[in-house]
Design a protein around this motif. Structure first.
Motif, PDB file in Angstrom:
ATOM      1  N   HIS A   1      -1.204   3.463   5.845  1.00 41.32           N
ATOM      2  CA  HIS A   1      -0.026   3.223   5.006  1.00 41.32           C
ATOM      3  C   HIS A   1      -0.144   3.871   3.625  1.00 41.32           C
ATOM      4  N   LEU A   2      -1.306   4.437   3.324  1.00 40.58           N
ATOM      5  CA  LEU A   2      -1.501   5.068   2.022  1.00 40.58           C
ATOM      6  C   LEU A   2      -0.988   6.496   2.026  1.00 40.58           C
ATOM      7  N   LYS A   3      -0.492   6.931   0.891  1.00 42.78           N
ATOM      8  CA  LYS A   3      -0.167   8.342   0.747  1.00 42.78           C
ATOM      9  C   LYS A   3      -1.445   9.106   0.417  1.00 42.78           C
ATOM     10  N   ASP A   4      -1.414  10.407   0.527  1.00 41.58           N
ATOM     11  CA  ASP A   4      -2.605  11.223   0.276  1.00 41.58           C
ATOM     12  C   ASP A   4      -3.043  11.099  -1.180  1.00 41.58           C
ATOM     13  N   ASN A   5      -4.371  11.220  -1.364  1.00 35.97           N
ATOM     14  CA  ASN A   5      -4.995  11.240  -2.691  1.00 35.97           C
ATOM     15  C   ASN A   5      -4.933   9.894  -3.431  1.00 35.97           C
ATOM     16  N   THR A   6      -4.815   8.820  -2.689  1.00 28.58           N
ATOM     17  CA  THR A   6      -4.894   7.498  -3.295  1.00 28.58           C
ATOM     18  C   THR A   6      -6.333   7.201  -3.710  1.00 28.58           C
ATOM     19  N   ILE A   7      -6.496   6.433  -4.769  1.00 27.53           N
ATOM     20  CA  ILE A   7      -7.822   5.997  -5.226  1.00 27.53           C
ATOM     21  C   ILE A   7      -7.960   4.510  -4.936  1.00 27.53           C
ATOM     22  N   LEU A   8      -9.046   4.127  -4.262  1.00 25.78           N
ATOM     23  CA  LEU A   8      -9.268   2.744  -3.832  1.00 25.78           C
ATOM     24  C   LEU A   8     -10.474   2.157  -4.551  1.00 25.78           C
ATOM     25  N   LEU A   9     -10.327   0.911  -5.024  1.00 24.25           N
ATOM     26  CA  LEU A   9     -11.418   0.204  -5.688  1.00 24.25           C
ATOM     27  C   LEU A   9     -11.698  -1.114  -4.974  1.00 24.25           C
ATOM     28  N   ASN A  10     -12.972  -1.398  -4.737  1.00 19.50           N
ATOM     29  CA  ASN A  10     -13.387  -2.699  -4.185  1.00 19.50           C
ATOM     30  C   ASN A  10     -14.492  -3.276  -5.049  1.00 19.50           C
TER      31      ASN A  10
ATOM     32  N   LEU B   1       0.795  -1.229   0.000  1.00 16.55           N
ATOM     33  CA  LEU B   1       0.000   0.000   0.000  1.00 16.55           C
ATOM     34  C   LEU B   1       0.831   1.284   0.000  1.00 16.55           C
ATOM     35  N   GLU B   2       2.041   1.232   0.504  1.00 18.22           N
ATOM     36  CA  GLU B   2       2.728   2.464   0.877  1.00 18.22           C
ATOM     37  C   GLU B   2       3.044   3.407  -0.278  1.00 18.22           C
ATOM     38  N   ASN B   3       3.246   2.913  -1.484  1.00 19.10           N
ATOM     39  CA  ASN B   3       3.566   3.798  -2.611  1.00 19.10           C
ATOM     40  C   ASN B   3       2.475   3.841  -3.671  1.00 19.10           C
ATOM     41  N   ALA B   4       1.320   3.282  -3.365  1.00 21.38           N
ATOM     42  CA  ALA B   4       0.279   3.113  -4.376  1.00 21.38           C
ATOM     43  C   ALA B   4      -0.436   4.421  -4.696  1.00 21.38           C
ATOM     44  N   ASP B   5      -0.643   4.645  -5.996  1.00 19.48           N
ATOM     45  CA  ASP B   5      -1.553   5.703  -6.442  1.00 19.48           C
ATOM     46  C   ASP B   5      -2.973   5.157  -6.527  1.00 19.48           C
ATOM     47  N   TYR B   6      -3.073   3.869  -6.826  1.00 21.52           N
ATOM     48  CA  TYR B   6      -4.355   3.177  -6.924  1.00 21.52           C
ATOM     49  C   TYR B   6      -4.232   1.841  -6.186  1.00 21.52           C
ATOM     50  N   VAL B   7      -5.321   1.447  -5.536  1.00 24.03           N
ATOM     51  CA  VAL B   7      -5.381   0.149  -4.849  1.00 24.03           C
ATOM     52  C   VAL B   7      -6.655  -0.545  -5.284  1.00 24.03           C
ATOM     53  N   THR B   8      -6.546  -1.812  -5.692  1.00 21.43           N
ATOM     54  CA  THR B   8      -7.729  -2.588  -6.042  1.00 21.43           C
ATOM     55  C   THR B   8      -7.707  -3.904  -5.272  1.00 21.43           C
ATOM     56  N   VAL B   9      -8.862  -4.286  -4.733  1.00 20.29           N
ATOM     57  CA  VAL B   9      -8.957  -5.432  -3.827  1.00 20.29           C
ATOM     58  C   VAL B   9      -9.639  -6.598  -4.526  1.00 20.29           C
ATOM     59  N   HIS B  10      -9.019  -7.785  -4.456  1.00 24.60           N
ATOM     60  CA  HIS B  10      -9.575  -8.968  -5.131  1.00 24.60           C
ATOM     61  C   HIS B  10      -9.358 -10.236  -4.307  1.00 24.60           C
ATOM     62  N   VAL B  11      -9.743 -10.187  -3.045  1.00 26.92           N
ATOM     63  CA  VAL B  11      -9.640 -11.366  -2.176  1.00 26.92           C
ATOM     64  C   VAL B  11     -11.034 -11.897  -1.890  1.00 26.92           C
TER      65      VAL B  11
END
Length: 391
Positions: free
Chosen positions: A216-225, A189-199
């Motif tokens: 652990h995310l930096k500011d302005n991260t985009i998260l998808l679930n 997570l620590e350097n991600a601009d985008y995070v997508t979850v598939h568990v």
């Protein structure tokens, strides 16, 4: 003849794969198998005849596994049948989010008048987005869907890192060697601009993305679930959005608290909603049921151990029972006492549940009903079946 009952809309093309030994009859009161999608079975009364449930999809939280197992019912899913559909939706959402398409299209749809072109030219800079190339994407869970998403993101020029503590050897072969592998969720997570979850959703992944993970995310991260509701802690998401740590949250699972926010995009559970995915799921479910009902072999079960044993003898006993000492001993002792020869045997367990396959020869000195009744009388046995070789 096996009777199959369907719930929800199951693709007819898939159901057509059933052979002449099967009858689709939703009015039948004693079906051998179910094919379902999203119907909630938690308060369902199981017919005594029901031997198997195939869920056309990857999730199974609508099925009470303990109750099904205690009634000797095998439960199957169709992993991978909608994986490409989910992958395409996630990639589409990544592009739409990066280019601010949601707010831009809303703006355009609500503007009219003679000077629309001039106003559009003046206003469009507020929707300036960014390109995905060289951006960092963290893929949490790299199984059927996650591996496809990771590989597709690589083809768009993204820097991809994957994290999956439960990665199987089979799944690992599907992932490009260019996908970096994180040894912890925090590292992914620590350097991600985008995070997508598939568990998958289970006791290990419930609220996997919680307040601690979000730190652990930096500011302005985009998260998808687009995996399952409950994997992401929505209350933590709202806190992160309000603090501007998260720029945008995109999800396939709506909740009252997420509504009416410009920084939340909700789709109505569209992940596997394509014609192709529905056909794939129905076909896979049909073949899974036929395999189990005719041979006892178990593929993609979520409550029994997977077992595939060649059926070369005349008869086969399949036994679902508790995973406790001396179960197999009691079964084989009974067969030996009645001069029933064992030609082959396999046993495996999944947690507290075990499954035994015993192939026997054509010399049956006892009626089939007596064999079944006597074995069923052994404590801790959930179901016994005696199958004729379908050859």
């Amino acid at each position: 003849m096996y009777n199959i009952k369907t719930f929800n809309a199951i693709a007819p093309v898939g159901l057509a794969d059933f052979t002449h030994n099967y009858q689709i009859n939703n009015e039948h009161t004693q079906p051998d198998g179910y094919i379902i999608r999203s119907v909630d079975l938690h308060h369902h009364q199981w017919p005594t005849s029901l031997k198997a449930i195939a869920r056309a999809g990857a999730g199974f939280n609508n099925i009470p596994l303990a109750s099904a197992t205690n009634n000797g019912i095998a439960v199957f899913t169709t992993p991978g049948s909608n994986a490409n559909a989910v992958k395409e939706l996630v990639i589409g959402m990544l592009i739409a989010a990066s280019r601010n398409l949601f707010t831009a299209t809303t703006y355009a749809a609500n503007n009219s008048g003679a000077d629309i072109s001039l106003r559009t030219e003046n206003d469009k800079t507020q929707f300036n987005g960014s390109e995905l190339i060289n951006k960092h994407l963290a893929v949490i869970g790299v199984g059927h869907v996650g591996s496809l998403v990771a590989n597709a993101a690589l083809s768009l020029g993204m820097q991809v890192i994957g994290y999956d503590p439960f990665l199987s050897a089979d799944a690992a072969w599907q992932i490009s060697t260019d996908v970096k592998r994180a040894d912890s969720l925090a590292t992914a997570l620590e350097n991600a601009d985008y995070v997508t979850v598939h568990v998958p959703k289970n006791e290990h992944t419930l609220n996997l993305i919680d307040a601690d993970a979000l730190t652990h995310l930096k500011d302005n991260t985009i998260l998808l679930n687009f995996a399952r509701a409950g994997i992401v802690d929505n209350s933590a998401i709202l806190t992160a959005l309000n603090a501007k740590q998260l720029k945008l949250y995109l999800t396939d699972f709506g909740e009252e608290a997420l509504l009416n926010r410009d920084d939340v995009i909700i789709t109505p559970h569209l992940g596997g909603s394509t014609l192709e995915a529905e056909v794939n799921g129905a076909r896979q479910a049909a073949h899974t049921l036929m395999t189990f009902l005719e041979t006892g072999n178990v593929i993609n079960s979520v409550n029994l151990p997977n077992m595939q044993v060649p059926f070369n003898s005349d008869y086969r006993l399949t036994i679902i029972h508790e995973n406790i000492p001396n179960m197999v001993g009691q079964i084989t002792t009974y067969l030996a006492q009645h001069n029933i020869n064992i030609e082959g045997m396999a046993n495996n367990a999944r947690g507290a549940v075990a499954y035994t396959i015993i192939d026997i020869n054509k010399t049956l000195l006892l009626p089939k009903d007596k064999i079944l009744a006597t074995l069923m009388a052994i404590p801790a046995i959930y179901r016994v079946r005696l199958l004729d070789n379908p050859k």
